[in-house]
Design a protein around this motif. Structure first.
Motif, short mmCIF file in Angstrom:
data_model
loop_
_atom_site.label_atom_id
_atom_site.label_comp_id
_atom_site.label_asym_id
_atom_site.label_seq_id
_atom_site.Cartn_x
_atom_site.Cartn_y
_atom_site.Cartn_z
N THR A 280 -18.15 12.20 -4.61
CA THR A 280 -17.00 11.73 -3.86
C THR A 280 -15.73 11.61 -4.69
O THR A 280 -14.62 11.63 -4.15
N GLY A 281 -15.87 11.44 -6.01
CA GLY A 281 -14.69 11.26 -6.85
C GLY A 281 -14.14 9.85 -6.83
O GLY A 281 -13.01 9.61 -7.28
N VAL A 282 -14.94 8.89 -6.32
CA VAL A 282 -14.53 7.49 -6.33
C VAL A 282 -15.70 6.64 -6.83
O VAL A 282 -16.86 7.05 -6.76
N TYR B 251 -14.69 8.23 2.36
CA TYR B 251 -14.74 8.91 1.07
C TYR B 251 -15.85 9.97 1.09
O TYR B 251 -16.94 9.75 0.57
N ARG C 241 -14.84 17.74 1.66
CA ARG C 241 -13.40 17.86 1.39
C ARG C 241 -12.96 19.33 1.44
O ARG C 241 -11.91 19.65 2.00
N VAL D 127 -16.10 10.40 -11.95
CA VAL D 127 -15.19 10.62 -10.83
C VAL D 127 -14.27 11.82 -11.02
O VAL D 127 -13.56 12.22 -10.10
N PRO E 90 -12.59 16.17 -8.26
CA PRO E 90 -11.23 16.74 -8.28
C PRO E 90 -11.12 17.99 -9.14
O PRO E 90 -10.27 18.86 -8.86
N ILE F 216 -4.91 17.84 -4.42
CA ILE F 216 -5.43 16.50 -4.23
C ILE F 216 -4.42 15.68 -3.43
O ILE F 216 -3.29 15.48 -3.86
N TRP G 52 -6.18 10.43 -0.16
CA TRP G 52 -7.63 10.35 -0.35
C TRP G 52 -8.01 9.20 -1.27
O TRP G 52 -9.17 8.79 -1.29
N LEU H 100 -8.54 9.11 -4.49
CA LEU H 100 -9.58 9.43 -5.46
C LEU H 100 -9.33 8.66 -6.76
O LEU H 100 -8.19 8.41 -7.15
#
Length: 320
Positions: A105-107, A127, A133, A294, A298, A308, A312, A314
């Motif tokens: 998810t990048g989070v 997310y 995405r 994370v 991206p 990006i 979002w 992130l």
């Protein structure tokens, strides 16, 4: 006195028309008389842009320092030809659920909500995973996820992490395990309509860590086995008839480490090990650095040319 210009003859008109037609074909200027226009320089031909594609390989429970000790020529070549970036898990629960959720998810878990392997509390609608995405940003791109651990790609065990928006999601039968995962991925990556963005998770290193410990010989042998399967995936890419026209980013990562005795879930340095190996355009061969979990999502999105969106929220940034 007045001057009346001579009326051109038919021969003169035909000659002028011929010169104009020739100029249209050759790209030179039309001129009168005996002088010739200077030839225009031929512009340099730009190299054709290659099609960006991305492959993210997840080695469950793998530790970077043990890769260095293992018989793992394919992983060693990826490291030598790109970026080697160790990282540390900043949260306390070193489990696969939150690990893969963070990478995809990048989070961090404070946003995606996953804190154990049940996936309770997940907020993937807000997310989503990186392949979702991709689908939302560029629906024409093909996406694919396959995993030996079912919750990543199926509704088993609280999953899936990767949403139904992903074009193809596969969870091979348990009896097939990593061999089945690899076989399916090789077939997909070899196809004419290969996915533009793929995720492949291999599980046996984690199994060896639980059974024999992260410091064991069996753990090194499991890394060697996974390396051979990574080699099959890489061969599927490089053997593609269109490979020269494709710009492949290959990343290898892990969701957590292991204790020397075996197991994970705690806060020891061995359990909190993670890493990113990145090979492709923009990564200098033999380079080293640090990474955060994370940053993986991206980095993949940027390689595919997907901007990006600040909305979002992130937590990661592209490694490049």
């Amino acid at each position: 006195m007045s001057y009346t210009p001579a009326r051109p003859t038919r021969r003169t008109l035909l000659a002028g028309a011929a010169a104009t037609a020739a100029a249209a074909v050759t790209g030179t200027a039309s001129v009168t008389g005996t002088a010739h226009a200077a030839a225009r320089p031929t512009p340099a031909r730009r190299p054709a842009a290659r099609t960006p594609k991305a492959l993210l390989i997840g080695l469950d429970g793998c530790m970077l320092d043990r890769i260095a000790e293992a018989d793992a020529p394919n992983l060693h070549r990826l490291i030598a030809g790109g970026l080697r970036a160790p990282g540390t898990i900043p949260y306390a629960f070193t489990l696969s659920g939150p690990g893969w959720s963070t990478l995809a998810t990048g989070v961090w878990p404070t946003k995606h909500g996953v804190r154990d392997n049940t996936f309770r509390g997940q907020r993937f609608a807000t997310y989503p995973d990186v392949l979702t995405r991709v689908e939302h940003a560029r629906p024409a791109l093909r996406t694919y996820a396959v995993s030996s651990w079912p919750p990543l790609t199926s509704a088993t065990g609280g999953g899936p992490l990767f949403s139904p928006a992903v074009d193809v999601r596969v969870a091979p039968p348990g009896s097939a395990y990593d061999a089945g995962t690899t076989q399916d991925a090789v077939a997909r990556l070899s196809a004419t309509d290969a996915p533009d963005a793929s995720f492949v998770q291999l599980d046996n290193i984690d199994h060896a860590g639980h059974a024999s410990g992260g410091a064991s010989r069996a753990y090194l042998e499991a890394i060697a086995g996974a390396d051979a399967q990574v080699g099959q995936l890489l061969t599927a890419l490089t053997s593609r008839p269109t490979h020269a026209a494709e710009d492949w980013l290959v990343m290898v990562t892990a969701d957590h480490g292991h204790t020397d005795a075996g197991g994970h879930g705690g806060t020891s340095a061995r359990e909190k090990q993670t890493f990113v190996i990145a090979h492709g355009t923009g990564f200098t061969p033999g380079s080293t650095g640090t990474s955060r979990m994370v940053d993986v999502a991206p980095t993949l999105l940027t390689h595919l040319g997907i901007a990006i969106d600040p909305r979002w929220h992130l937590d990661g940034t592209p490694l490049r």
